[in-house]
Each structure stands twice: as C-alpha cells, then as structure tokens.
Design an enzyme around this catalytic site. Sequence first.
Site, mmCIF file in Angstrom:
data_model
loop_
_atom_site.group_PDB
_atom_site.id
_atom_site.type_symbol
_atom_site.label_atom_id
_atom_site.label_comp_id
_atom_site.label_asym_id
_atom_site.label_seq_id
_atom_site.Cartn_x
_atom_site.Cartn_y
_atom_site.Cartn_z
ATOM 1 N N ASP A 123 -11.351 2.148 3.397
ATOM 2 C CA ASP A 123 -11.615 0.722 3.163
ATOM 3 C C ASP A 123 -13.081 0.459 2.832
ATOM 4 O OD1 ASP A 123 -9.524 -1.085 3.141
ATOM 5 O OD2 ASP A 123 -9.379 -1.217 5.327
ATOM 6 N N GLN A 142 -5.058 -1.947 9.440
ATOM 7 C CA GLN A 142 -4.814 -3.239 8.792
ATOM 8 C C GLN A 142 -5.396 -4.372 9.649
ATOM 9 O OE1 GLN A 142 -3.390 -3.746 5.658
ATOM 10 N NE2 GLN A 142 -4.099 -5.834 6.012
ATOM 11 N N LYS A 186 0.835 -1.204 0.000
ATOM 12 C CA LYS A 186 0.000 0.000 0.000
ATOM 13 C C LYS A 186 0.869 1.253 0.000
ATOM 14 C CE LYS A 186 -3.784 -2.501 2.091
ATOM 15 N NZ LYS A 186 -4.459 -2.972 3.298
#
Length: 283
Positions: free
Chosen positions: A118, A95, A51
């Site tokens: 997200d 995460q 990322k």
Amino acid sequence: MVINGKELSVSLKTQLAERVAGFAETYGRVPNLVVILVGEDPGSVSYVTGKAKAAAEVGIRNTTLRRDASISEEELLALIAELNADDDVDGILVQLPLPRHIDENKVISAISVDKDVDGFHPLNVARLWLKQPCVLPCTPKGIIKLLKSAEIEISGKEAVVIGRSNIVGLPVAKLLTDENATVTVAHSRTRNLAEVTRRADILVVAIGRERFVTADMVKPGAVVIDVGVNRDSRTGKLCGDVDFEACQDIASYITKTPGGVGPMTIACLMENTVECFLKRMDK
Ligand code: NAP
C-alpha cells in the site's frame, strides 16, 4: 474528453500478467499477496473482492484472511508478525478502516516495509518525501499514470488538490510537485475555495462528498480528476465528488466515478505487489 481509468487499468493488468507469466520459471513461484479483512464493512468487503479479482487476472496468488471485528490489536499484530516472517508472502495489505479499538498507525508500522504494497508504512512515506526509491501509494500513483496516459503536460501547470489525507491528498500533491506542477492543497478550512479551484489547470478532488465540485469551481479547459467514491443520495448508485454532468463540458479532460481513479488504484496495487516480489527475489 473522459479519461477512461477502467480501460487503462485493463492494459496495465495485461502487461503485468505477461510479466508474471514468466515468474514461475524464473523464480520458481509467483507473487503472493495476503489481504487482511477485519469485520464486515460493506465498502471494505467490496474493495477486497475487487483486489482478489484483479490478482487472479494478473496471476498473483491472493489470500484474504477474514477476521472478526472483535479481534484484539495484539492478535492482529501477531498475525502480521507471522506473515512478515513467512518467506512465501510478498505483500501484506490490511484493509482500512479498522475497528476503533485498534490503532491503525501501529498496525501499518508493524507491516514489514518490504511487504508494504500500500505504501503506507512510515519508512515508505519518508522515502517518498525524500525522493528515494519506495513503494508509492496506489491511488496517487494511479492518478499520475492517468494524467500521463492522456499525455497531459504537468510541468509548469497550476495544480489544486482538494483534500489533505495521508493516503490521497498529500501524496498526490507531492507527486505533482515532483512532476514540476505548482501545487496548492485545499481543505475544509480553505477560504474562498471556488476562487482557489478556478486557478487550477489540473484539479484533483479527494473529499468524499457527492457532487461537491460544481461547474462554477472549474476553469474552462481544466483537467479534473475525481477521486471520490460516494453513494448517490438520489439513486443509491456510486458517484464522485465532482458533478460530472455539469463539469464535463467545461473541463478538457475529466474522470468519472466509477470507472476512473478506482480501477487504477487496484491495478497499481498489483504493480506494487510485483515490485515487492521482484525486490525480494533479487535480494
Ligand atoms: P479523508 O481522509 O476523509 O479526507 C477528506 C479530505 O477532504 C480532508 O482533507 C478534508 O479536509 C477535505 N474536506 C472535507 N470537506 C471539505 C470541504 N467542504 N471543503 C474542502 N475540503 C474538504 O478522505 P480520503 O481518504 O482522502 O478519501 C477521499 C475520497 O476519495 C473518499 O470519497 C474516498 O472514498 C475516496 N477514495 C477513493 C479511492 C479510489 O481508489 N478511487 C482511494 C481512496 C479514497 P480537512 O483535512 O480539513 O478535514
């Protein structure tokens, strides 16, 4: 034909980079993505590294905040509250998975919905199901882009999704429904799974078991999207949920792990960060 997610992700990131290049002049700064990594899970470390690399390619500012696995839920929530209040932060990503002592739902809900890159926040999920403007979850969004890039007709097609997780199976089934496919969601309790999957014109597989989908489960000419990321027990290399070698000649289009859905997920995360940034700038 293999649908090349790597190639498509490069073109999406290049387009984003061109847009981001003008942001400093227009808005005085570029989008800022903060990733929180709790613990040292090797899979998570590798995703976070991917990322950060993609953010650098696109010109997005990226900070990874590493915290020890022993961090308390309270401390993590306090960190998120701090980032929510920071006007210079446009996207917050925690995460997953988190250590067992931390309630993931609580953490996801604590992220400001405007910074939820997200698309996992309950409000974004509700908006998706209500067909309202929202941040789409990255993997399902990437899958639809992959299908569209190959000019695959979705409307009226029979789609089968194996897997019903909140991050892949269910939202991709919803997006396929919105594209007017007739969708079946299969899972571990599905009876006669091969019979169900053989109906699919479009088969999306998100299980997490190496080479689970075999040639006899695929209808000739079907489009097969492999979301799975597993370690091959024979070679130790990454492999998907679909037996690619056995299925590639049966399918009309197929993705491969690695180089299929994964890179698109990351490119869509970058797109979501840019969208969150622009929405905040326009407020
Ligand atoms: P998950 O939460 O573990 O869900 C797995 C799903 O597969 C569950 O719905 C489960 O059914 C179903 N399943 C398990 N065994 C099955 C069986 N024998 N027959 C039929 N269905 C079965 O996993 P996930 O988070 O959705 O991820 C799935 C895979 O995609 C993993 O390999 C993950 O690493 C990968 N992934 C890749 C990306 C990417 O960007 N490429 C992103 C996210 C995830 P039940 O609900 O009945 O238990």
